[in-house]
Every structure is written in structure tokens, then in C-alpha cells.
Design an enzyme around this catalytic site. Sequence first.
Site, PDB file in Angstrom:
ATOM      1  N   ASN A   1      44.198  50.090  44.555  1.00  0.00           N
ATOM      2  CA  ASN A   1      44.059  48.799  43.849  1.00  0.00           C
ATOM      3  C   ASN A   1      43.711  48.998  42.375  1.00  0.00           C
ATOM      4  O   ASN A   1      42.707  48.519  41.873  1.00  0.00           O
ATOM      5  CB  ASN A   1      43.035  47.889  44.550  1.00  0.00           C
ATOM      6  CG  ASN A   1      41.617  48.444  44.548  1.00  0.00           C
ATOM      7  OD1 ASN A   1      41.415  49.653  44.411  1.00  0.00           O
ATOM      8  ND2 ASN A   1      40.636  47.589  44.698  1.00  0.00           N
TER       9      ASN A   1
ATOM     10  N   HIS B   1      31.671  49.620  38.801  1.00  0.00           N
ATOM     11  CA  HIS B   1      31.908  48.525  37.857  1.00  0.00           C
ATOM     12  C   HIS B   1      31.005  48.758  36.645  1.00  0.00           C
ATOM     13  O   HIS B   1      29.964  49.421  36.759  1.00  0.00           O
ATOM     14  CB  HIS B   1      31.573  47.168  38.480  1.00  0.00           C
ATOM     15  CG  HIS B   1      32.469  46.794  39.622  1.00  0.00           C
ATOM     16  ND1 HIS B   1      33.803  46.490  39.453  1.00  0.00           N
ATOM     17  CD2 HIS B   1      32.228  46.683  40.951  1.00  0.00           C
ATOM     18  CE1 HIS B   1      34.342  46.193  40.634  1.00  0.00           C
ATOM     19  NE2 HIS B   1      33.414  46.323  41.560  1.00  0.00           N
TER      20      HIS B   1
ATOM     21  N   HIS C   1      41.778  46.739  55.312  1.00  0.00           N
ATOM     22  CA  HIS C   1      40.632  45.961  54.847  1.00  0.00           C
ATOM     23  C   HIS C   1      40.772  44.619  55.553  1.00  0.00           C
ATOM     24  O   HIS C   1      41.624  43.811  55.189  1.00  0.00           O
ATOM     25  CB  HIS C   1      40.715  45.835  53.321  1.00  0.00           C
ATOM     26  CG  HIS C   1      39.730  44.899  52.717  1.00  0.00           C
ATOM     27  ND1 HIS C   1      38.752  45.317  51.847  1.00  0.00           N
ATOM     28  CD2 HIS C   1      39.569  43.560  52.829  1.00  0.00           C
ATOM     29  CE1 HIS C   1      38.033  44.273  51.458  1.00  0.00           C
ATOM     30  NE2 HIS C   1      38.511  43.188  52.040  1.00  0.00           N
TER      31      HIS C   1
ATOM     32  N   ASP D   1      33.280  53.740  50.108  1.00  0.00           N
ATOM     33  CA  ASP D   1      33.870  52.602  49.382  1.00  0.00           C
ATOM     34  C   ASP D   1      33.317  52.583  47.946  1.00  0.00           C
ATOM     35  O   ASP D   1      33.033  51.518  47.400  1.00  0.00           O
ATOM     36  CB  ASP D   1      33.622  51.277  50.099  1.00  0.00           C
ATOM     37  CG  ASP D   1      34.488  50.142  49.549  1.00  0.00           C
ATOM     38  OD1 ASP D   1      35.318  50.393  48.647  1.00  0.00           O
ATOM     39  OD2 ASP D   1      34.329  48.999  50.019  1.00  0.00           O
TER      40      ASP D   1
HETATM   41  O1  DOR Z   1      33.207  45.875  47.543  1.00  0.00           O
HETATM   42  C1  DOR Z   1      34.365  46.202  47.398  1.00  0.00           C
HETATM   43  N1  DOR Z   1      34.846  46.619  46.206  1.00  0.00           N
HETATM   44  N2  DOR Z   1      35.180  46.119  48.440  1.00  0.00           N
HETATM   45  C2  DOR Z   1      36.502  46.332  48.335  1.00  0.00           C
HETATM   46  O2  DOR Z   1      37.175  46.251  49.328  1.00  0.00           O
HETATM   47  C3  DOR Z   1      37.112  46.615  47.029  1.00  0.00           C
HETATM   48  C4  DOR Z   1      36.150  47.200  46.112  1.00  0.00           C
HETATM   49  C5  DOR Z   1      36.601  47.264  44.676  1.00  0.00           C
HETATM   50  O3  DOR Z   1      37.752  47.616  44.421  1.00  0.00           O
HETATM   51  O4  DOR Z   1      35.775  46.998  43.791  1.00  0.00           O
HETATM   52 ZN    ZN Z   2      37.856  47.281  51.240  1.00  0.00          ZN
END
Ligand code: DOR
Ligand code: ZN
Length: 430
Positions: free
Chosen positions: A94, A310, A179, A306
Site C-alpha cells: 500500500n 507515520h 486484511h 504490522d
Molecule cells: O494500522 C494499520 N496501519 N493497519 C493497516 O492495515 C494499515 C497500516 C498502514 O498502512 O498504516
Molecule cells: Zn492490515
Amino acid sequence: MALMLKNARVIDPQVGLDEVCDILVRDGRIVEVGHNLTMEKGVERDLSGKVLVPGLVDIHVHLREPGGEQKEDIASGTRAAAHGGFTAVCAMPNTAPVIDNAMGVEYVKAVAAAKGKARVYVAGACSQGLKGETLSEMGDMVAHGASAFTDDGKGIQDAGMMRRVMDYASQFNRVVMVHAQDNGLVGDGQVNEGVASTRLGMLGWPAEGEEIEIARDIALCRLTGCPLHVQHVTTARGLDLVRAAKAEGLPVTCEVTPHHMFLTEDAITDEYQTCFKVNPPLRTAEDAAALVAGVADGTVDCIVTDHAPHTDWEKDREFELAPFGMTGLETSLGLVLTHLVNEGVIDFNRMVELMAVNPRQLMRDEPVKIEAGCVADFTVIDPKASWTVEAHDFYSRANNSGFIGARLVGRATDTYVGGYATMEDGVVVE
Ligand code: DOR
Ligand code: ZN
């Protein structure tokens, strides 16, 4: 180059090994495992007091490159991986652009080879642009080295589309990782629906929003025969569905994260800490206990992070506006050692299965066993190291961990990838 690792307690359930011994490595592979080994020329390390296991693998990591380099990139993310004791990670697709074609796979592989401090498996998207509408170029991506498929971050909403994904993927000997999220039920949900959503006055993300998709995808696994891997299971009933599917003999596997095991919805107070905003959300204490039980009884196949980095400025906002996700690469092993191994919930052998053996198998990679001929990927652990999680110690570019301040016992001190040190005595090797 020759490398001699001496006097570690070497643990590998794949070959029934648990004893203090020496390992001789040449040209990236193990030459000999035994006692009082000698070598003419090369690098020798004394690992007395340490535990050495097959290199740990985290198959759910967001490295954010291309397109999200303000949060993390392949260089920083794989340094965080090495620092956390991982010798390989699987990068989620992603990114921007989404990894949904061969070019994207080649890009991640090339940058990882040039700048990485861990092996990087690439997961290709199931659908173009993660939109859940049109199949991605799966065959081409496999030909260029994709290790698995997922639309992680998004649930594939249409059952017919998910069936096509699984029908198509089943010809490539690759796992489809899901997911599980039903958007009709989840909507703009922020935290677990129930006590937490009521207490905090926020929209709820119900357990059923996850469980309905897990049940659906197990049914589609039965229909298509495609191997299904359920990502970050968070609820007791979701795990029961996986348990029943396994009992039926279906090719279903699953993973859990440290944050869903060791944190609950109760962590979010009226301070609305956005570091605890994750997708799927932190659930109840009963759910967390069920995940731990599943890790102990064999229902859970892998522990993954996971790792979702950020920036501070993205997380430092109102809860509803902050993005989902917390980092995990540099805390995962310490948390697992502290809360599971040291507590006697699992032993080192089971930890190795969950964090090295099973993840590698799901990536369809060759096994790394501590025996002659195998690839020399190792994680060296100081099981007695007592430490506190602090943001300034992270190699990750991001600080959004939910475990800052946690007191842990046990951590990785050294990592080796193909016989080369990527971390030595706690410091990533440049
Ligand atoms: O908490 C999450 N952050 N869950 C996800 O499935 C995606 C991920 C993200 O890409 O930040
Ligand atoms: Zn996920």
C-alpha cells in the site's frame, strides 16, 4: 569470507537442536555446526551467554517506499528491522504508487538490494490500486519475485472479486493474505465498538466487521483451494474461525501482532493517544487473552508487527484525523520474550516457529535451519538484557510506538544475513 560464531546456546526446533555449540560459516552458508570448531582465517565472535536462532522474519511491514518516505523508507525500515533482530521482512504494497505490477516489485527489490539491511520479500497487491475491482498483474509479479499477495490496509469488499483473486492466485503457489474488514460495518470506526467507543464518544469498529470477512474468506478458501492467510487477527471469535478451518483441513493460516496481544482498548484514555489508533483496533482484554492462548496452542502461525510508521505531525492531530498504525519492528522481540517466553507461555522453540520457520514458509522461501548447507541468517539474543523502550533509540524514522516507556527483558544484540553482520552488539553495521 569465513565467520565463526562460538559458544551461543543454539536453538532450532527444525533440527531438534538446543545446546551450546559453534557455527562455522563460509560464503553465506553454514559449513559446520559442532563443538570446539576451529578456522584458519576469518572473523570470530564469542557469543557466550547469548541465544542464537534462525534469523527472525516479520511478514507484515510497511516500508512506505515508494511515495511515503517522509514516514519511512527501505533503508530506514530495514535498519529498524535489523535493530529489532529481524533478518527479513515482507513489504506491504500500500505504497504510492501501489505495488500492483512487476515494475513496482522490481523497484522495491532493487532498492532493498542496494540500501537494505535485511532481506525484503515483496507482497504484491491483489487488486489494481487496492481498489478491490480489477485483478492485479499477479503472474507478472510472481515472475519478477513477488512472494505473496495482499490488499493490506483494505478489505476486498466484493465476495465475487475475492473469489477471482483466490482462483487466480491459486495457480502461482503464493498465499493470499487478507486484511479482514467489512466497510459497511466498519465505516469510519475509530476504536473497538463497545465499552471503548462509548467511553470515548467515538465511532465503533465492531469485532463483527472483522469476523464476517474472516468467515467469508474461509468459505472462499474452501471453494477455491487457494491458501489463505488471515492478517492481524484481533478477536477471540475470529481466531475460533481459523481454528475450525484448520481442524477441517483447509489451507488457512493466521498471524497476530504484539500490540493486539499486549495492549487493549483500555489503553486509550481521555488523552486520546493517537499512538494507540490502529487498524484493526485494540480490542478487549478477553480478546487479547484469546490471541495469547492461540499463540500457545498452535492456532496462530506467525507473530508479525504490522510496523506502520507515520510522522509526528500526522499522528499529532485529533484522534479521528490521525492515521491508523503503530511501529513495531524494534519492540516485537523484546515484547515476545518478556510477555511470552519469560512468562513460560511459550518456549524458545515455539518462538522460533512463530517468528522464523512459519513466516519463511508462508513466503515460499527455503528454510533456514542451523545445519550444514543452510543460509547463514541468524538472530542473536541476549535473554537477560533489561531495557526500556525509548524513541531516541529507534532506527525507524518514525516514533509512533504504543510501547514507549515499556520495561522489557531480552533483546537482539546481533543479526547476520547471508553470513554478514547487519547488527553487532546492538548497533546496525554500516
Ligand atoms: O494500522 C494499520 N496501519 N493497519 C493497516 O492495515 C494499515 C497500516 C498502514 O498502512 O498504516
Ligand atoms: Zn492490515
